[in-house]
Write a protein that holds these residues in place. Sequence first.
Motif, PDB file in Angstrom:
ATOM      1  N   PHE A 193       0.801  -1.229   0.000  1.00  0.00           N
ATOM      2  CA  PHE A 193       0.000   0.000   0.000  1.00  0.00           C
ATOM      3  C   PHE A 193       0.842   1.291   0.000  1.00  0.00           C
ATOM      4  O   PHE A 193       0.416   2.298  -0.529  1.00  0.00           O
ATOM      5  N   GLY A 248       1.792 -11.091   9.964  1.00  0.00           N
ATOM      6  CA  GLY A 248       1.035 -11.968  10.874  1.00  0.00           C
ATOM      7  C   GLY A 248       1.876 -12.441  12.038  1.00  0.00           C
ATOM      8  O   GLY A 248       3.113 -12.379  12.015  1.00  0.00           O
ATOM      9  N   LYS A 276       6.482 -13.306  13.938  1.00  0.00           N
ATOM     10  CA  LYS A 276       7.073 -12.595  15.090  1.00  0.00           C
ATOM     11  C   LYS A 276       7.971 -13.571  15.864  1.00  0.00           C
ATOM     12  O   LYS A 276       7.656 -13.981  16.984  1.00  0.00           O
ATOM     13  N   ILE A 324       3.311  -5.774  14.968  1.00  0.00           N
ATOM     14  CA  ILE A 324       4.288  -6.840  14.737  1.00  0.00           C
ATOM     15  C   ILE A 324       5.573  -6.271  14.136  1.00  0.00           C
ATOM     16  O   ILE A 324       6.672  -6.567  14.615  1.00  0.00           O
ATOM     17  N   VAL A 325       5.436  -5.418  13.133  1.00  0.00           N
ATOM     18  CA  VAL A 325       6.629  -4.773  12.561  1.00  0.00           C
ATOM     19  C   VAL A 325       7.345  -3.970  13.653  1.00  0.00           C
ATOM     20  O   VAL A 325       8.583  -4.031  13.779  1.00  0.00           O
ATOM     21  N   ASP A 340      -1.245   1.703  21.260  1.00  0.00           N
ATOM     22  CA  ASP A 340      -0.572   0.891  22.276  1.00  0.00           C
ATOM     23  C   ASP A 340       0.763   0.293  21.847  1.00  0.00           C
ATOM     24  O   ASP A 340       1.810   0.624  22.392  1.00  0.00           O
ATOM     25  N   LYS A 400       8.476  -1.468  24.749  1.00  0.00           N
ATOM     26  CA  LYS A 400       8.570  -2.934  24.871  1.00  0.00           C
ATOM     27  C   LYS A 400       8.739  -3.499  23.472  1.00  0.00           C
ATOM     28  O   LYS A 400       7.888  -3.281  22.602  1.00  0.00           O
ATOM     29  N   LYS A 457       3.803 -15.801  23.952  1.00  0.00           N
ATOM     30  CA  LYS A 457       3.827 -14.414  23.512  1.00  0.00           C
ATOM     31  C   LYS A 457       4.967 -13.614  24.139  1.00  0.00           C
ATOM     32  O   LYS A 457       5.166 -13.630  25.349  1.00  0.00           O
ATOM     33  N   MET A 460      -3.480   6.226   7.400  1.00  0.00           N
ATOM     34  CA  MET A 460      -3.139   4.842   7.035  1.00  0.00           C
ATOM     35  C   MET A 460      -4.213   3.850   7.514  1.00  0.00           C
ATOM     36  O   MET A 460      -4.291   2.725   7.012  1.00  0.00           O
ATOM     37  N   THR A 515      -6.765   2.011   4.943  1.00  0.00           N
ATOM     38  CA  THR A 515      -6.512   0.803   4.140  1.00  0.00           C
ATOM     39  C   THR A 515      -6.482  -0.464   4.997  1.00  0.00           C
ATOM     40  O   THR A 515      -6.298  -1.570   4.482  1.00  0.00           O
ATOM     41  N   PRO A 568      -7.660  -3.696   6.868  1.00  0.00           N
ATOM     42  CA  PRO A 568      -8.828  -4.568   6.787  1.00  0.00           C
ATOM     43  C   PRO A 568      -9.748  -4.291   7.995  1.00  0.00           C
ATOM     44  O   PRO A 568      -9.276  -3.941   9.071  1.00  0.00           O
ATOM     45  N   GLU A 576      -9.030  -5.847  11.345  1.00  0.00           N
ATOM     46  CA  GLU A 576      -7.828  -5.297  11.994  1.00  0.00           C
ATOM     47  C   GLU A 576      -8.139  -3.944  12.630  1.00  0.00           C
ATOM     48  O   GLU A 576      -7.610  -3.600  13.686  1.00  0.00           O
ATOM     49  N   GLU A 602      -4.717 -15.760  22.709  1.00  0.00           N
ATOM     50  CA  GLU A 602      -4.061 -15.399  21.444  1.00  0.00           C
ATOM     51  C   GLU A 602      -3.153 -16.537  20.981  1.00  0.00           C
ATOM     52  O   GLU A 602      -3.118 -16.881  19.798  1.00  0.00           O
TER      53      GLU A 602
HETATM   54  N1  LIG Z   1       5.049  -3.834  22.397  1.00  0.00           N
HETATM   55  C1  LIG Z   1       3.912  -3.584  22.989  1.00  0.00           C
HETATM   56  O1  LIG Z   1       3.847  -2.843  23.987  1.00  0.00           O
HETATM   57  C2  LIG Z   1       2.647  -4.212  22.453  1.00  0.00           C
HETATM   58  C3  LIG Z   1       1.396  -3.820  22.949  1.00  0.00           C
HETATM   59  C4  LIG Z   1       0.249  -4.376  22.392  1.00  0.00           C
HETATM   60  C5  LIG Z   1       0.358  -5.306  21.362  1.00  0.00           C
HETATM   61  N2  LIG Z   1       1.582  -5.675  20.917  1.00  0.00           N
HETATM   62  C6  LIG Z   1       1.719  -6.642  19.822  1.00  0.00           C
HETATM   63  O2  LIG Z   1       1.222  -6.080  18.628  1.00  0.00           O
HETATM   64  C7  LIG Z   1       0.907  -7.152  17.740  1.00  0.00           C
HETATM   65  C8  LIG Z   1      -0.385  -6.840  17.025  1.00  0.00           C
HETATM   66  O3  LIG Z   1      -0.244  -5.644  16.312  1.00  0.00           O
HETATM   67  P1  LIG Z   1      -1.284  -5.240  15.149  1.00  0.00           P
HETATM   68  O4  LIG Z   1      -2.660  -5.502  15.612  1.00  0.00           O
HETATM   69  O5  LIG Z   1      -0.911  -3.898  14.686  1.00  0.00           O
HETATM   70  O6  LIG Z   1      -1.026  -6.364  14.058  1.00  0.00           O
HETATM   71  P2  LIG Z   1      -0.123  -6.456  12.720  1.00  0.00           P
HETATM   72  O7  LIG Z   1       1.130  -5.733  12.879  1.00  0.00           O
HETATM   73  O8  LIG Z   1      -0.072  -7.894  12.388  1.00  0.00           O
HETATM   74  O9  LIG Z   1      -1.020  -5.719  11.623  1.00  0.00           O
HETATM   75  C9  LIG Z   1      -2.248  -6.278  11.278  1.00  0.00           C
HETATM   76  C10 LIG Z   1      -2.363  -6.601   9.781  1.00  0.00           C
HETATM   77  O10 LIG Z   1      -2.610  -5.385   9.068  1.00  0.00           O
HETATM   78  C11 LIG Z   1      -1.622  -5.201   8.043  1.00  0.00           C
HETATM   79  N3  LIG Z   1      -1.424  -3.766   8.000  1.00  0.00           N
HETATM   80  C12 LIG Z   1      -0.722  -2.998   8.868  1.00  0.00           C
HETATM   81  N4  LIG Z   1      -0.926  -1.701   8.596  1.00  0.00           N
HETATM   82  C13 LIG Z   1      -1.735  -1.645   7.517  1.00  0.00           C
HETATM   83  C14 LIG Z   1      -2.332  -0.574   6.792  1.00  0.00           C
HETATM   84  N5  LIG Z   1      -2.160   0.707   7.148  1.00  0.00           N
HETATM   85  N6  LIG Z   1      -3.128  -0.870   5.731  1.00  0.00           N
HETATM   86  C15 LIG Z   1      -3.363  -2.173   5.402  1.00  0.00           C
HETATM   87  N7  LIG Z   1      -2.848  -3.221   6.070  1.00  0.00           N
HETATM   88  C16 LIG Z   1      -2.047  -2.960   7.131  1.00  0.00           C
HETATM   89  C17 LIG Z   1      -0.439  -6.031   8.491  1.00  0.00           C
HETATM   90  O11 LIG Z   1       0.335  -6.426   7.399  1.00  0.00           O
HETATM   91  C18 LIG Z   1      -1.133  -7.218   9.167  1.00  0.00           C
HETATM   92  O12 LIG Z   1      -1.535  -8.132   8.186  1.00  0.00           O
HETATM   93  C19 LIG Z   1       0.829  -8.411  18.582  1.00  0.00           C
HETATM   94  O13 LIG Z   1       1.918  -9.236  18.291  1.00  0.00           O
HETATM   95  C20 LIG Z   1       0.917  -7.893  20.006  1.00  0.00           C
HETATM   96  O14 LIG Z   1       1.554  -8.796  20.878  1.00  0.00           O
HETATM   97  C21 LIG Z   1       2.726  -5.135  21.431  1.00  0.00           C
END
Ligand SMILES: NC(=O)c1ccc[n+]([C@@H]2O[C@H](COP(=O)([O-])OP(=O)(O)OC[C@H]3O[C@@H](n4cnc5c(N)ncnc54)[C@H](O)[C@@H]3O)[C@@H](O)[C@H]2O)c1
Length: 343
Positions: free
Chosen positions: A44, A60, A64, A94-95, A124, A130, A139, A157, A160, A162, A165, A242
């Motif tokens: 995107f 996904g 991780k 995740i990134v 968050d 972290k 996890k 952002m 776009t 899903p 999500e 999870e």
């Molecule tokens: N470090 C911390 O303090 C902390 C806190 C809470 C959660 N987490 C972690 O965060 C993770 C979940 O993060 P998430 O929900 O962002 O998931 P994710 O990073 O997997 O993103 C969700 C999906 O959306 C896609 N995506 C991302 N941005 C997009 C965009 N702008 N447009 C279209 N598609 C996009 C990604 O490729 C992925 O398929 C878990 O692993 C969880 O443990 C960490």
Amino acid sequence: MKTIDIHTQTQDCRIIIVDSFPDLELYVKSKRTVIITDNNVSRFYRHFFPAWDIIETGSGETVKTLDTVEFIYNKLLDLEIDRSCFILGIGGGIVCDITGFAASTYMRGIPFGFVSSTLLSQVDASIGGKNGVNFRGFKNMIGVFNQPSFVICNTRMLETLPRDEFINGFGEIVKYAAIGDRNLFSFLEENYENALALDKNVLERCIYDCLIIKSSIVEKDEKESNERRKLNFGHTIGHALESITGLKHGEAVSIGMVFAANLSVRRNLLTIDEAKRLIRLLSLLGLPTHVETDKEKIKDAVRKDKKREGKNIRFVLLKSIGEAIIQEITLEELEEVIDNDMR
Ligand SMILES: NC(=O)c1ccc[n+]([C@@H]2O[C@H](COP(=O)([O-])OP(=O)(O)OC[C@H]3O[C@@H](n4cnc5c(N)ncnc54)[C@H](O)[C@@H]3O)[C@@H](O)[C@H]2O)c1
């Protein structure tokens, strides 16, 4: 544009909330920058990236892992990245988690920052320092505390993302309201339809209010020895679900919050009416409030939870909407509640 500054013992972090893709060259001062992103975000947004090297991962929860971190280390070495360079993670939680961990450990640490692209990571995951990966299915078992230099939360952002999500992100928003901001909770009850319709002002208020709570907690307790534990509301059962069910993070936390609210009622801390209010809001936002699962697997995952200390676990409960409290609970009591109260 709104900004929030987090000051911690290790590093200051500036959070910037914007509603368009920013000129990234304005934020990074190093002579060389590498972007780490995932395949979806790349698809995107790659055309917005400056002409910097890009390391692209899969997406996904299954990516991780330490394997992905090793893949990144190899790419960084091949690109001859050293400590004078900057690493920019562009993506969701995740990134950000993987980038922060790889950047913090490669050559004992390279400066890094994030462009946070999901609702869940903007409220968050990308904030608070972290960084880590899952290990043997559990996890965030391997990780570090280390603050990014900056986090850019780009609400545009979210368009776009899903739909599932996007809704997932409200799991963490409701958590912040439940543990620390009764006004935000009422605001969500009144404005959930606009929030779900991606109303820019409503979303910006939600993100800003969550970040104010998170930044003030992280400033007081960066390494989670006390106050920061409250951010784990819903996460003991949430993380277990999870890992076991494949539910998304916010969905699993939603069910974990219902469990914790019911436990709070059981311990005479929270009224039944307040617990029902929480469950109602989660449902209105399209989040799950229960799931059919193997209880033995949940108990096993809870035993391996990082919050366990000996036979006890520090559990985050609610005294009211907007006020959390941490109480010790024995694994025995917790397992009994899982057996009796979970479907
Ligand atoms: N470090 C911390 O303090 C902390 C806190 C809470 C959660 N987490 C972690 O965060 C993770 C979940 O993060 P998430 O929900 O962002 O998931 P994710 O990073 O997997 O993103 C969700 C999906 O959306 C896609 N995506 C991302 N941005 C997009 C965009 N702008 N447009 C279209 N598609 C996009 C990604 O490729 C992925 O398929 C878990 O692993 C969880 O443990 C960490």
